[in-house]
Design a protein around this motif. Structure first.
Motif, short mmCIF file in Angstrom:
data_model
loop_
_atom_site.label_atom_id
_atom_site.label_comp_id
_atom_site.label_asym_id
_atom_site.label_seq_id
_atom_site.Cartn_x
_atom_site.Cartn_y
_atom_site.Cartn_z
N GLN A 80 14.45 -71.45 26.64
CA GLN A 80 14.48 -72.12 25.56
C GLN A 80 13.80 -73.47 25.51
OE1 GLN A 80 16.07 -70.75 22.63
NE2 GLN A 80 16.43 -68.95 23.77
N ARG A 81 13.03 -73.61 24.51
CA ARG A 81 12.38 -74.98 24.30
C ARG A 81 13.36 -75.89 23.99
NH1 ARG A 81 6.75 -73.86 21.38
NH2 ARG A 81 6.32 -71.80 22.27
N GLY A 82 12.98 -77.19 24.17
CA GLY A 82 13.80 -78.23 23.62
C GLY A 82 14.64 -79.00 24.70
N ASP A 83 15.39 -80.05 24.19
CA ASP A 83 16.04 -80.85 25.30
C ASP A 83 17.51 -80.55 25.49
OD1 ASP A 83 13.69 -82.35 26.30
OD2 ASP A 83 13.76 -83.42 24.44
N ALA A 84 18.17 -81.30 26.51
CA ALA A 84 19.45 -81.18 26.55
C ALA A 84 19.90 -82.80 27.18
CB ALA A 84 20.03 -79.88 27.34
N PHE A 85 20.93 -83.07 26.92
CA PHE A 85 21.61 -84.25 27.61
C PHE A 85 22.62 -84.12 28.28
CE2 PHE A 85 18.69 -85.57 23.97
CZ PHE A 85 18.16 -86.74 24.59
N ILE A 86 22.91 -84.47 29.49
CA ILE A 86 24.01 -84.56 30.43
C ILE A 86 24.78 -85.74 30.54
CG2 ILE A 86 24.97 -83.82 32.53
CD1 ILE A 86 22.43 -81.81 32.67
N GLU A 143 32.74 -86.01 36.22
CA GLU A 143 32.81 -85.26 35.16
C GLU A 143 31.48 -85.30 34.26
OE1 GLU A 143 34.76 -85.86 30.58
OE2 GLU A 143 35.62 -86.67 32.53
N THR A 144 31.10 -83.93 33.77
CA THR A 144 29.78 -84.03 33.12
C THR A 144 30.23 -83.16 31.57
OG1 THR A 144 29.36 -81.82 33.80
CG2 THR A 144 28.33 -83.57 35.15
N LYS A 145 29.14 -83.71 30.66
CA LYS A 145 29.43 -83.11 29.35
C LYS A 145 27.87 -82.96 28.97
CE LYS A 145 33.76 -85.30 27.43
NZ LYS A 145 34.53 -85.85 26.54
N THR A 146 27.68 -81.63 28.57
CA THR A 146 26.21 -81.37 28.33
C THR A 146 26.14 -81.10 26.86
OG1 THR A 146 25.95 -80.14 30.43
CG2 THR A 146 24.54 -79.51 28.75
N TYR A 147 25.02 -81.65 26.11
CA TYR A 147 24.69 -81.48 24.72
C TYR A 147 23.42 -80.98 24.77
CZ TYR A 147 28.78 -84.33 24.42
OH TYR A 147 30.23 -84.93 24.26
N VAL A 148 23.25 -79.92 23.94
CA VAL A 148 21.79 -79.32 23.72
C VAL A 148 21.13 -79.68 22.47
CG1 VAL A 148 20.43 -76.80 23.64
CG2 VAL A 148 22.50 -77.35 25.28
N VAL A 149 20.06 -80.01 22.41
CA VAL A 149 19.49 -80.41 21.18
C VAL A 149 19.17 -79.04 20.60
CG1 VAL A 149 17.73 -81.49 19.90
CG2 VAL A 149 18.56 -82.44 22.00
N ILE A 150 19.61 -79.04 18.95
CA ILE A 150 19.51 -77.97 18.33
C ILE A 150 18.23 -78.00 17.26
CG2 ILE A 150 21.55 -76.76 18.56
CD1 ILE A 150 22.29 -77.71 15.75
N GLU A 151 17.96 -79.58 17.03
CA GLU A 151 17.19 -79.64 16.00
C GLU A 151 16.99 -81.20 16.17
OE1 GLU A 151 16.20 -79.75 11.08
OE2 GLU A 151 18.21 -79.46 11.81
#
Length: 154
Positions: A80-86, A143-151
């Protein structure tokens, strides 16, 4: 700060090009063409034909000593294209060695922050699984939490 060896016209050109540009993520390969051709079992001449076609199609950019894969290749390889934040929370006594290990991860940006978490990693989605696997091996990660950019809104 403006670089003194640039003319006003060159600076104007840079600004114009920047306005017209779009950010593009690339994945750089520094293996030699000989090594790549040996790895996939074709001649160097055949590799050059394939590279030329991939370049024409916008999948790669080449230069002396490198091949950049553009983000246009991602759908071809099932990424997938795009970014994610951990968001990463660390054990306080193990923070310093954890920071050093985190710096070695294949991420775009690393932010040390204040608040409930210690570190924010910005990572391209194609690298997300690898980064998460590596984070899980770092001593001191609580601990980690991941957020994937959808737009991207702006």
């Amino acid at each position: 700060m403006i670089h003194t060896s640039l003319t006003e016209k060159q600076i104007e050109l840079i600004k114009h090009l920047f306005k017209k540009s779009k950010p593009m993520r690339v994945f750089t390969v520094t293996d030699t063409q000989l090594k790549i051709s040996q790895d996939i079992g074709i001649s160097r001449q055949a590799l050059n034909i394939h590279l030329r076609k991939l370049k024409e199609l916008g999948y790669i950019r080449t230069g002396r000593g490198f091949i950049d894969l553009t983000e246009n290749v991602l759908p071809i390889i099932g990424k997938q294209r795009g970014d994610a934040f951990i968001f990463v929370k660390l054990d306080p006594p193990k923070r310093l060695p954890a920071y050093e290990a985190i710096k070695e991860l294949p991420v775009d940006k690393i932010y040390r922050v204040t608040g409930d978490i210690d570190v924010i990693l910005q990572v391209s989605q194609p690298m997300l699984d690898e980064v998460l696997d590596k984070i899980n091996t770092i001593d001191g990660v609580r601990e980690t939490k991941t957020y994937v950019v959808i737009e991207t809104l702006k």
